[in-house]
Design a protein around this motif. Structure first.
Motif, PDB file in Angstrom:
ATOM      1  N   PRO A  43       0.803  -1.227   0.000  1.00  0.00           N
ATOM      2  CA  PRO A  43       0.000   0.000   0.000  1.00  0.00           C
ATOM      3  C   PRO A  43       0.834   1.274   0.000  1.00  0.00           C
ATOM      4  O   PRO A  43       0.432   2.281  -0.561  1.00  0.00           O
ATOM      5  CB  PRO A  43      -0.817  -0.107   1.302  1.00  0.00           C
ATOM      6  CG  PRO A  43      -0.833  -1.551   1.632  1.00  0.00           C
ATOM      7  CD  PRO A  43       0.485  -2.093   1.149  1.00  0.00           C
ATOM      8  N   ARG A  44       2.015   1.227   0.656  1.00  0.00           N
ATOM      9  CA  ARG A  44       2.854   2.417   0.758  1.00  0.00           C
ATOM     10  C   ARG A  44       4.329   2.040   0.688  1.00  0.00           C
ATOM     11  O   ARG A  44       4.708   0.888   0.915  1.00  0.00           O
ATOM     12  CB  ARG A  44       2.600   3.154   2.095  1.00  0.00           C
ATOM     13  CG  ARG A  44       1.217   3.768   2.207  1.00  0.00           C
ATOM     14  CD  ARG A  44       1.039   4.950   1.266  1.00  0.00           C
ATOM     15  NE  ARG A  44      -0.301   5.487   1.332  1.00  0.00           N
ATOM     16  CZ  ARG A  44      -1.286   5.162   0.499  1.00  0.00           C
ATOM     17  NH1 ARG A  44      -1.071   4.293  -0.459  1.00  0.00           N
ATOM     18  NH2 ARG A  44      -2.476   5.721   0.620  1.00  0.00           N
ATOM     19  N   CYS A  45       5.139   3.056   0.406  1.00  0.00           N
ATOM     20  CA  CYS A  45       6.594   2.871   0.410  1.00  0.00           C
ATOM     21  C   CYS A  45       7.109   3.151   1.820  1.00  0.00           C
ATOM     22  O   CYS A  45       6.865   4.231   2.362  1.00  0.00           O
ATOM     23  CB  CYS A  45       7.250   3.847  -0.568  1.00  0.00           C
ATOM     24  SG  CYS A  45       6.792   3.580  -2.289  1.00  0.00           S
ATOM     25  N   ALA A  46       7.814   2.180   2.407  1.00  0.00           N
ATOM     26  CA  ALA A  46       8.233   2.361   3.792  1.00  0.00           C
ATOM     27  C   ALA A  46       9.430   1.491   4.132  1.00  0.00           C
ATOM     28  O   ALA A  46       9.660   0.440   3.525  1.00  0.00           O
ATOM     29  CB  ALA A  46       7.073   2.032   4.742  1.00  0.00           C
ATOM     30  N   LEU A  47      10.187   1.957   5.120  1.00  0.00           N
ATOM     31  CA  LEU A  47      11.235   1.166   5.763  1.00  0.00           C
ATOM     32  C   LEU A  47      10.723   0.756   7.132  1.00  0.00           C
ATOM     33  O   LEU A  47      10.310   1.614   7.924  1.00  0.00           O
ATOM     34  CB  LEU A  47      12.517   1.986   5.927  1.00  0.00           C
ATOM     35  CG  LEU A  47      13.139   2.597   4.667  1.00  0.00           C
ATOM     36  CD1 LEU A  47      14.358   3.433   5.049  1.00  0.00           C
ATOM     37  CD2 LEU A  47      13.517   1.514   3.671  1.00  0.00           C
ATOM     38  N   ILE A  48      10.723  -0.525   7.420  1.00  0.00           N
ATOM     39  CA  ILE A  48      10.304  -1.029   8.727  1.00  0.00           C
ATOM     40  C   ILE A  48      11.554  -1.487   9.462  1.00  0.00           C
ATOM     41  O   ILE A  48      12.359  -2.245   8.912  1.00  0.00           O
ATOM     42  CB  ILE A  48       9.301  -2.190   8.570  1.00  0.00           C
ATOM     43  CG1 ILE A  48       8.068  -1.707   7.796  1.00  0.00           C
ATOM     44  CG2 ILE A  48       8.887  -2.744   9.937  1.00  0.00           C
ATOM     45  CD1 ILE A  48       7.107  -2.810   7.407  1.00  0.00           C
ATOM     46  N   PHE A  49      11.725  -1.022  10.700  1.00  0.00           N
ATOM     47  CA  PHE A  49      12.968  -1.314  11.414  1.00  0.00           C
ATOM     48  C   PHE A  49      12.716  -1.360  12.916  1.00  0.00           C
ATOM     49  O   PHE A  49      11.684  -0.869  13.405  1.00  0.00           O
ATOM     50  CB  PHE A  49      14.042  -0.275  11.072  1.00  0.00           C
ATOM     51  CG  PHE A  49      13.649   1.147  11.382  1.00  0.00           C
ATOM     52  CD1 PHE A  49      13.974   1.730  12.607  1.00  0.00           C
ATOM     53  CD2 PHE A  49      12.973   1.920  10.440  1.00  0.00           C
ATOM     54  CE1 PHE A  49      13.634   3.039  12.891  1.00  0.00           C
ATOM     55  CE2 PHE A  49      12.615   3.231  10.713  1.00  0.00           C
ATOM     56  CZ  PHE A  49      12.953   3.794  11.942  1.00  0.00           C
TER      57      PHE A  49
END
Length: 204
Positions: A123-129
């Motif tokens: 759904p979206r552009c993201a970095l998960i950390f």
């Protein structure tokens, strides 16, 4: 993607410089989100603290019908990776990368740049950390340079306001709030069992 990768931190302008002289990754991202509109108003950055374990740093373009929006988002994500590696160290990798685009025929450039699991058609552009990364101290941060840059940003903000283009007075914050609400809805469906809690979400 490669343009953003080559541009790196410099593409964030003075906001990127200010971020790298902050005390911690958390404070660096906050000043980046708060002041990036001085350099670029094309989208929104949102930092979401989902739970005690994970954070999401996402990029949303204001107008989805913008020509070349897929390429713009790819470049923005590569720039975000460069920023995070400047703040956290060159070996930093996210837990996962989500991209709001179809899977390309050749994914090798994405794998080289992100060095992490990548989910396309998200759904979206993201970095998960990991949330603990927010507390990392930033190496070689200079308090005197930070103070100088803050004064410069304040001067630039004053000039923009005098010219009638202050994003907080002309709807930029409203756009950021709407995009942030949309992001929270997407993340709630994208990350089952997690309840995102908003940290800063401002117009770029």
């Amino acid at each position: 993607l490669m343009v953003g990768h080559r541009s790196g931190l410099a593409a964030a302008g003075i906001a990127g410089e200010l971020a790298q002289h902050s005390e911690t990754v958390r404070s660096g991202l906050r000043v980046l989100i708060a002041h990036l509109h001085v350099h670029d108003r094309g989208g929104v950055l949102a930092l979401q603290h989902e739970d005690a374990r994970y954070c999401t740093l996402a990029y949303l373009i204001h107008h989805h019908d913008t020509v070349g929006s897929t390429q713009i988002a790819d470049a923005a994500m590569a720039i975000l990776m460069a920023i995070m590696r400047r703040l956290c160290g060159t070996e930093w990798v996210p837990t996962e990368v989500t991209l709001a685009r179809a899977r390309p025929r050749d994914v090798s450039p994405y794998r080289r740049i992100f060095r992490a699991p990548i989910r396309f058609d998200a759904p979206r552009c993201a970095l998960i950390f990991p949330a603990r990364d927010l507390e990392r101290p930033i190496g070689n941060a200079d308090p005197l340079e930070r103070a100088r840059l803050l004064r410069l940003v304040e001067d630039l903000e004053a000039i923009r306001k005098d010219r009638g283009i202050d994003p907080l007075d002309r709807g930029g914050l409203i756009l950021g709030q709407r995009a942030g609400a949309r992001l929270r809805r997407d993340l709630s469906g994208e990350l089952p069992g997690r309840h995102p809690r908003t940290l800063p979400c401002l117009s770029i």
